[in-house]
Design a protein around this motif. Sequence first.
Motif, PDB file in Angstrom:
ATOM      1  N   ASN A 106      57.782  14.417  81.884  1.00  9.55           N
ATOM      2  CA  ASN A 106      59.026  14.231  81.829  1.00  9.55           C
ATOM      3  C   ASN A 106      59.509  14.488  80.527  1.00  9.55           C
ATOM      4  O   ASN A 106      59.574  13.868  79.519  1.00  9.55           O
ATOM      5  CB  ASN A 106      59.746  13.161  82.396  1.00  9.55           C
ATOM      6  N   ALA A 107      60.383  15.739  80.424  1.00  7.92           N
ATOM      7  CA  ALA A 107      61.151  16.121  79.325  1.00  7.92           C
ATOM      8  C   ALA A 107      62.109  15.025  78.719  1.00  7.92           C
ATOM      9  O   ALA A 107      62.248  15.251  77.501  1.00  7.92           O
ATOM     10  CB  ALA A 107      61.683  17.491  79.352  1.00  7.92           C
ATOM     11  N   GLU A 108      62.301  14.365  79.601  1.00  3.72           N
ATOM     12  CA  GLU A 108      63.450  13.233  79.139  1.00  3.72           C
ATOM     13  C   GLU A 108      62.670  11.929  78.280  1.00  3.72           C
ATOM     14  O   GLU A 108      63.059  11.311  77.463  1.00  3.72           O
ATOM     15  CB  GLU A 108      64.262  12.741  80.340  1.00  3.72           C
ATOM     16  N   TYR A 109      61.664  11.586  78.754  1.00  2.52           N
ATOM     17  CA  TYR A 109      60.590  10.468  78.635  1.00  2.52           C
ATOM     18  C   TYR A 109      59.563  10.577  77.899  1.00  2.52           C
ATOM     19  O   TYR A 109      58.933   9.511  77.239  1.00  2.52           O
ATOM     20  CB  TYR A 109      60.711   9.607  79.684  1.00  2.52           C
ATOM     21  N   GLY A 110      58.890  11.702  77.979  1.00  2.06           N
ATOM     22  CA  GLY A 110      57.735  12.028  77.150  1.00  2.06           C
ATOM     23  C   GLY A 110      56.620  11.556  77.798  1.00  2.06           C
ATOM     24  O   GLY A 110      56.534  11.538  78.698  1.00  2.06           O
ATOM     25  N   ILE A 111      55.901  10.919  76.776  1.00  4.21           N
ATOM     26  CA  ILE A 111      54.412  10.191  77.152  1.00  4.21           C
ATOM     27  C   ILE A 111      54.851   8.817  77.825  1.00  4.21           C
ATOM     28  O   ILE A 111      55.096   8.087  77.163  1.00  4.21           O
ATOM     29  CB  ILE A 111      53.614  10.254  76.165  1.00  4.21           C
ATOM     30  N   GLU A 112      54.603   8.529  79.189  1.00  8.01           N
ATOM     31  CA  GLU A 112      54.736   7.307  79.731  1.00  8.01           C
ATOM     32  C   GLU A 112      53.335   6.691  80.200  1.00  8.01           C
ATOM     33  O   GLU A 112      52.290   7.091  80.014  1.00  8.01           O
ATOM     34  CB  GLU A 112      55.579   7.630  80.873  1.00  8.01           C
ATOM     35  N   VAL A 113      53.610   5.318  80.471  1.00 10.98           N
ATOM     36  CA  VAL A 113      52.208   4.464  80.774  1.00 10.98           C
ATOM     37  C   VAL A 113      51.525   5.223  81.883  1.00 10.98           C
ATOM     38  O   VAL A 113      50.026   5.303  81.656  1.00 10.98           O
ATOM     39  CB  VAL A 113      52.635   3.024  81.082  1.00 10.98           C
ATOM     40  N   GLY A 114      51.825   5.582  82.811  1.00  8.78           N
ATOM     41  CA  GLY A 114      51.034   6.168  84.081  1.00  8.78           C
ATOM     42  C   GLY A 114      50.307   7.426  83.310  1.00  8.78           C
ATOM     43  O   GLY A 114      49.111   7.671  83.655  1.00  8.78           O
ATOM     44  N   SER A 129      41.800  19.788  80.437  1.00  7.71           N
ATOM     45  CA  SER A 129      43.473  19.293  80.554  1.00  7.71           C
ATOM     46  C   SER A 129      44.610  20.066  80.286  1.00  7.71           C
ATOM     47  O   SER A 129      44.155  20.666  78.831  1.00  7.71           O
ATOM     48  CB  SER A 129      43.486  17.641  80.185  1.00  7.71           C
ATOM     49  N   LEU A 130      45.683  20.424  80.935  1.00  6.73           N
ATOM     50  CA  LEU A 130      46.676  21.038  80.126  1.00  6.73           C
ATOM     51  C   LEU A 130      47.961  20.419  80.576  1.00  6.73           C
ATOM     52  O   LEU A 130      47.862  19.548  81.663  1.00  6.73           O
ATOM     53  CB  LEU A 130      46.780  22.490  80.548  1.00  6.73           C
ATOM     54  N   LEU A 131      48.933  20.485  79.824  1.00  8.55           N
ATOM     55  CA  LEU A 131      50.125  19.811  79.763  1.00  8.55           C
ATOM     56  C   LEU A 131      51.504  20.597  80.225  1.00  8.55           C
ATOM     57  O   LEU A 131      51.716  21.938  79.718  1.00  8.55           O
ATOM     58  CB  LEU A 131      50.556  18.996  78.620  1.00  8.55           C
ATOM     59  N   ILE A 132      52.148  20.387  81.040  1.00  8.94           N
ATOM     60  CA  ILE A 132      53.696  20.718  81.417  1.00  8.94           C
ATOM     61  C   ILE A 132      54.699  20.069  81.290  1.00  8.94           C
ATOM     62  O   ILE A 132      54.892  18.954  82.026  1.00  8.94           O
ATOM     63  CB  ILE A 132      53.571  21.284  82.876  1.00  8.94           C
ATOM     64  N   VAL A 133      55.639  20.311  80.417  1.00  7.40           N
ATOM     65  CA  VAL A 133      56.859  19.460  80.330  1.00  7.40           C
ATOM     66  C   VAL A 133      57.751  20.075  81.082  1.00  7.40           C
ATOM     67  O   VAL A 133      58.223  21.183  81.330  1.00  7.40           O
ATOM     68  CB  VAL A 133      57.447  19.836  78.497  1.00  7.40           C
ATOM     69  N   SER A 141      67.053  16.023  78.242  1.00  6.94           N
ATOM     70  CA  SER A 141      65.736  16.550  77.743  1.00  6.94           C
ATOM     71  C   SER A 141      65.647  16.720  76.214  1.00  6.94           C
ATOM     72  O   SER A 141      66.373  17.000  75.576  1.00  6.94           O
ATOM     73  CB  SER A 141      65.804  18.155  78.283  1.00  6.94           C
ATOM     74  N   LYS A 142      64.224  16.394  75.854  1.00  9.77           N
ATOM     75  CA  LYS A 142      63.727  16.229  74.561  1.00  9.77           C
ATOM     76  C   LYS A 142      62.476  16.841  74.349  1.00  9.77           C
ATOM     77  O   LYS A 142      61.353  16.470  74.250  1.00  9.77           O
ATOM     78  CB  LYS A 142      63.868  15.054  73.785  1.00  9.77           C
ATOM     79  N   PHE A 143      62.323  18.419  74.378  1.00  7.90           N
ATOM     80  CA  PHE A 143      61.290  18.959  74.508  1.00  7.90           C
ATOM     81  C   PHE A 143      60.172  18.639  73.135  1.00  7.90           C
ATOM     82  O   PHE A 143      59.312  18.242  73.464  1.00  7.90           O
ATOM     83  CB  PHE A 143      61.276  20.624  74.771  1.00  7.90           C
TER      84      PHE A 143
END
Length: 709
Positions: A106-114, A129-133, A141-143
Amino acid sequence: MRVYPSSRIRNVVLLGHAGTGKTTLSETMLFESGSKQRRGSIDACSTSSDYHEIEHEKGKSVFSTLLNLDWRGNKINLIDTPGTSDYIGEVVGALRVADTAVFTLNAEYGIEVGTELHWKYTQKYNIPSLLIVNKPDSSHSKFQQTVDMARERFGRGVVVVQYPYSEGEDFHAIIDVLKMTMYEFPEDGGKPDKLPIPDSHQAQAELLHNELIESVAENDETLLDLYFEQGMLTESQMREGLQQALLHRDLFPLFCCCARRNMGTGRVMGFLGNVAPNPLEANPPQSPEGREIPLKPEGNPLMFIFKNSSESHVGDMLYFKVYGGAAEPGLDLLNHSTENTVRLSSLYLLNGDERTEVNKINTGDIGAAVKLKNTNINDLLYTKGDAVDIDPIHFPRPIIRTAIKLKQDGEEDKLGTALHQLQREDPSLEVEHSKELKQVIIHGQGEEHLAVIKHALEHRFHLDFEFTEPRIPYRETITRAVRSHYKHKKQSGGAGQFAKISLLMEPLRDSMPEHHELKVREEEEIDLEWGGKLVFRNCIVGGVIDNRFMPAILKGIMEKMKNGPLSDCRVRDIRVSVYDGAMHSVDSNDAAFRTAALMAFRDGFLKAAPKLLEPIYTIEVSVPADYMGDVMGDISTRRGQILGMDSEGSIQKIQAQVPLEELDHYATRLKSITQGSAGFMREFSHYAQAPRDVQKRVMEQTQQQPEMG
């Protein structure tokens, strides 16, 4: 229906914290590929992924869902997974058959516990693994901050492939630094225009392009030499380098998309088709000993069962991945768990609850079957004579428990059948029929997990029940040595009963004192099934008690240890020496000595400064730094002891030891004080003396209800 060769298959699992947009992304991918003519939405309860009634009620994923689509000749199997930690069992099963993981952030929260939790599993299974913001159109949003958090947590292997031209309400374009192109999207999303990168972004794009090239070259000596010679790499060289770096988890490409508005999903699917590994290239399954088991498309059929979804009108729908040969209806295969023959009947490809029957599923592909008798998750099906053993899915241990109390007598068997079926479908659920506590206790991954179980028991199995407080499996022991005597004498016509016994009872410790006046003839150390030990010693001299009565004496002691004198709980860690007594030539028998031993043990136990022991669990809490103080304070109120703290990027780890009694509602409290951003794991550690007030309360409850039930 087209049958795809292994080289054209991509098995992708969607991972990430709840609310990051996995289900919306999967829906958009299906629509963009032409598999759906109209995009569904979570609000309208019309997505292919979330089709269960409970998912519509909650407005989010509860189960993992298998989807499939064709993107330019490649079949992409998508497994959409829930992001709430309560449903981690669904995630673990999906991970075991995936060849690539796509994380939504989530571009708003970044890396979360889940996300943190899921990342650990991809590390464990070595999944590329690849990542999608996602959600760059959010007003918050805080990309770049999200990228920084990802690098802080997952390492410098995180490399930017795309970034938003602008964020927030103005979001409408993505700059791709691999292809050095800007994709500008129409208002309603879909196919973008490919435009030159604007001058205002040229410097940033070139900087990120060079960083990407250098990262790829650093992980391949041949490419590094070419890079030094040419000062650049061609697109095909970049693709080859990225593929190898992705496969070995050296690099984690980071993309940008807005799944809700269908902006950027096509590019992600193109990358999956061109760069992500097919099942033959991906990391192969392993044996329990860690030996790699290569996939054999030309070999005999080999199928691994990873999920079970029961449907009322169909029965068990068993999901499988083919690790060898091809699955075809009519095949007779051997089940490695039961050693029984299983015949494959109908085979299906799935898009949520839509099933398409097929006649063949090749190596590396994923499908489902029905009517596989006595077949469960983790079972292997293979041709007779081709025995193989693949490391099973290791499901996480539960963190929460509750007891079930039926409102109507006579439904115990129905409850047992229902729980057995639910456990077959969800091995992260544990069911305990506790003779000790006289309760049926279910252990789950969180309050939401238990709520899903409750929903199934009520609506699928039509049971009338309530959740009640589970009892605590306390233990009892003594703290000082005592001598206890008891004479059992009964005479009421005919043969009587007579037994006299003297016991020395001592708390069991590592170094025990020897009593020189006692001569030990036999000593037996018994590991008790409920933990702890009993050391039983025969110290009889002169034949005052015949040796043939010793088993009856031990039986009497063990009988009382199962229902302790203090609180009706199990007794542990005691040394008992039988050193004196008397018997009668006619009236002494096993029953008399069993009764005498039980009573002598009870009387001595209550004089030996008895104490109650409570189970202590070690917990590890993963929590954002902002909530550290609140979480530590709450642990202290639960009689917890902080053992240490550590950090993994922005997530803090707190290790502590807490009594089980204080953990029964901890999952709910933890979510409440951290706004759902924390999670924890627990593991039994040891038994420790309960505080005086706890011991007093438990004893009073025992007196009020001497017969638990």
